[in-house]
Motif scaffolding. Structure first.
Motif, short mmCIF file in Angstrom:
data_model
loop_
_atom_site.label_atom_id
_atom_site.label_comp_id
_atom_site.label_asym_id
_atom_site.label_seq_id
_atom_site.Cartn_x
_atom_site.Cartn_y
_atom_site.Cartn_z
N GLN A 5 82.28 -1.73 12.56
CA GLN A 5 81.82 -0.99 11.39
C GLN A 5 82.63 -1.28 10.13
O GLN A 5 82.25 -0.85 9.04
CB GLN A 5 81.86 0.52 11.68
CG GLN A 5 80.89 0.95 12.77
CD GLN A 5 80.99 2.42 13.09
OE1 GLN A 5 81.98 3.08 12.77
NE2 GLN A 5 79.95 2.96 13.72
N THR A 6 83.73 -1.99 10.27
CA THR A 6 84.56 -2.28 9.11
C THR A 6 85.22 -3.65 9.25
O THR A 6 85.39 -4.14 10.37
CB THR A 6 85.66 -1.21 8.94
OG1 THR A 6 86.53 -1.58 7.85
CG2 THR A 6 86.51 -1.10 10.19
N LYS A 59 91.95 12.27 7.40
CA LYS A 59 90.77 11.44 7.20
C LYS A 59 90.32 11.43 5.74
O LYS A 59 89.73 10.45 5.27
CB LYS A 59 89.63 11.94 8.08
CG LYS A 59 89.86 11.71 9.56
CD LYS A 59 88.72 12.30 10.39
CE LYS A 59 88.95 12.08 11.88
NZ LYS A 59 87.88 12.69 12.70
N PHE A 77 94.35 -0.53 12.65
CA PHE A 77 93.71 0.70 13.08
C PHE A 77 94.72 1.60 13.78
O PHE A 77 95.54 1.13 14.57
CB PHE A 77 92.55 0.41 14.03
CG PHE A 77 91.47 -0.45 13.42
CD1 PHE A 77 90.37 0.12 12.80
CD2 PHE A 77 91.57 -1.84 13.45
CE1 PHE A 77 89.38 -0.68 12.23
CE2 PHE A 77 90.59 -2.64 12.89
CZ PHE A 77 89.49 -2.05 12.28
N GLU A 109 96.61 -4.20 2.86
CA GLU A 109 95.72 -3.93 3.98
C GLU A 109 95.44 -2.43 4.09
O GLU A 109 96.36 -1.63 4.06
CB GLU A 109 96.35 -4.41 5.30
CG GLU A 109 96.63 -5.89 5.37
CD GLU A 109 95.38 -6.70 5.67
OE1 GLU A 109 94.35 -6.10 6.06
OE2 GLU A 109 95.45 -7.93 5.53
N LYS A 110 94.19 -2.08 4.23
CA LYS A 110 93.83 -0.68 4.43
C LYS A 110 94.05 -0.31 5.90
O LYS A 110 93.67 -1.04 6.80
CB LYS A 110 92.37 -0.43 4.05
CG LYS A 110 91.90 1.01 4.28
CD LYS A 110 90.48 1.21 3.81
CE LYS A 110 89.95 2.59 4.19
NZ LYS A 110 90.78 3.69 3.66
N HIS A 135 92.97 1.93 8.85
CA HIS A 135 91.79 2.70 9.23
C HIS A 135 92.14 3.67 10.36
O HIS A 135 92.80 3.29 11.33
CB HIS A 135 90.66 1.75 9.67
CG HIS A 135 90.16 0.87 8.58
ND1 HIS A 135 89.08 1.19 7.79
CD2 HIS A 135 90.62 -0.33 8.13
CE1 HIS A 135 88.89 0.23 6.90
NE2 HIS A 135 89.81 -0.70 7.09
N GLY A 180 88.23 -4.04 8.45
CA GLY A 180 89.66 -3.72 8.48
C GLY A 180 90.41 -4.47 9.56
O GLY A 180 89.82 -4.95 10.54
N ALA A 213 85.04 0.80 15.76
CA ALA A 213 85.58 0.70 14.40
C ALA A 213 85.59 -0.75 13.92
O ALA A 213 85.32 -1.03 12.74
CB ALA A 213 87.00 1.27 14.37
N ARG A 214 85.86 -1.67 14.82
CA ARG A 214 85.88 -3.09 14.45
C ARG A 214 84.50 -3.60 14.04
O ARG A 214 84.39 -4.50 13.21
CB ARG A 214 86.40 -3.91 15.64
CG ARG A 214 87.90 -3.83 15.84
CD ARG A 214 88.64 -4.71 14.87
NE ARG A 214 88.60 -6.11 15.29
CZ ARG A 214 89.08 -7.12 14.58
NH1 ARG A 214 89.62 -6.89 13.40
NH2 ARG A 214 89.00 -8.35 15.02
N THR A 268 92.97 9.25 0.53
CA THR A 268 92.51 7.97 -0.04
C THR A 268 93.62 7.24 -0.80
O THR A 268 93.36 6.24 -1.47
CB THR A 268 91.33 8.20 -1.00
OG1 THR A 268 91.72 9.11 -2.03
CG2 THR A 268 90.12 8.76 -0.25
#
Length: 261
Positions: free
Chosen positions: A106-107, A144, A112, A190-191, A193, A109, A103-104, A147
């Motif tokens: 790919q984004t 998932k 997590f 902050e999003k 993920h 963000g 994940a790190r 949004t």
């Protein structure tokens, strides 16, 4: 990319902790044990033999102080990029770190969280309103697909970029309850993920402890939320009052209602 695992131990031995036993199988993770136990379980010696960092050991100082001590250690000893928070009773597999590393890459963000189940139900991530009322998702797919801006999650298995703590620390006025949700509300920019990983977690909300233990636990909950919702008394009485009524019915005593602040 490197990870640090911070495990808060409470009145148990590391050798009996599912989380610690899982981490013993990993050699490339910096492990910090913060011991909030009220008596000696031999955890300092266990950490020394395991090559882990031992912190705490001064009684139960609360979760926020434990987290901050781990953060301060990592800031003074920069051994990792990400801080992964764990309770001592989480079933953890190496796949967690594999999913986190993926994940790190790919984004961009910085926060997590995995899918966490307790009692067969998905308890985290979840949706949190301004009054700290939680709505859980019916399925992983629903989580998932969300949004909105009100995603939250419990502490355990949450991974946070250590740069976030350049100018943030957990509020030490909060002893235990609501630390996680207070954190996510403080991170509105902050999003969060969701990792492609799921785990099981022992969660007090789906267990039935003895009445005396439940009352002690409720008093902590009531005190913490009296502080968190100090500017929203209506939300406090809705949130804490609902739990007090549920516990009153379960244990057939008014002690929980009397414990409200």
């Amino acid at each position: 990319m490197s990870f640090a695992a911070a495990v808060v131990i409470y009145n148990t031995a590391c050798q009996d902790s599912p989380t610690c036993l899982a981490l013993r199988k990993l050699s490339d993770i910096t492990v910090l044990i913060y011991d909030n136990s009220t008596r000696d379980f031999g955890n300092r010696e266990y950490c020394e033999k395991s090559g882990w960092v031992y912190l705490g050991g001064q009684g139960n100082l609360g979760l926020s102080k434990a987290y901050n001590a781990c953060i301060d250690y990592l800031k003074a000893n920069p051994e990792a990029d990400m801080l992964c928070l764990f309770d001592d009773d989480t079933d953890l597999e190496p796949a967690y770190f594999t999913a986190l590393e993926k994940a790190r890459t790919q984004t961009a963000g910085r926060i997590f969280v995995p899918m966490i189940f307790a009692g067969g139900s998905l308890i985290s991530p979840c949706i949190l309103d301004s009054g700290h009322k939680v709505r859980t998702f019916a399925s992983e797919e629903e989580a998932k697909a969300y949004t909105g801006e009100n995603l939250s999650a419990i502490n355990s298995c949450m991974a946070i970029d250590l740069k976030i703590f350049d100018d943030f620390r957990y509020d030490e006025n909060i002893f235990l309850d609501g630390i996680d949700h207070n954190f996510t509300q403080s991170m509105k920019g902050e999003k969060i993920h969701i990792l492609d990983y799921r785990c099981n977690h022992a969660f007090s909300g789906v267990e039935t402890p003895p009445k005396a233990s439940a009352l002690v636990r409720f008093k902590i909950y009531a005190k913490d939320y009296a502080y968190i919702l100090r500017d929203n008394k209506a939300a406090y009485y809705r949130l804490v009052g609902k739990r007090a009524l549920r516990l009153t019915a379960r244990y057939k005593t008014l002690a929980f209602l009397k414990a409200m602040r």
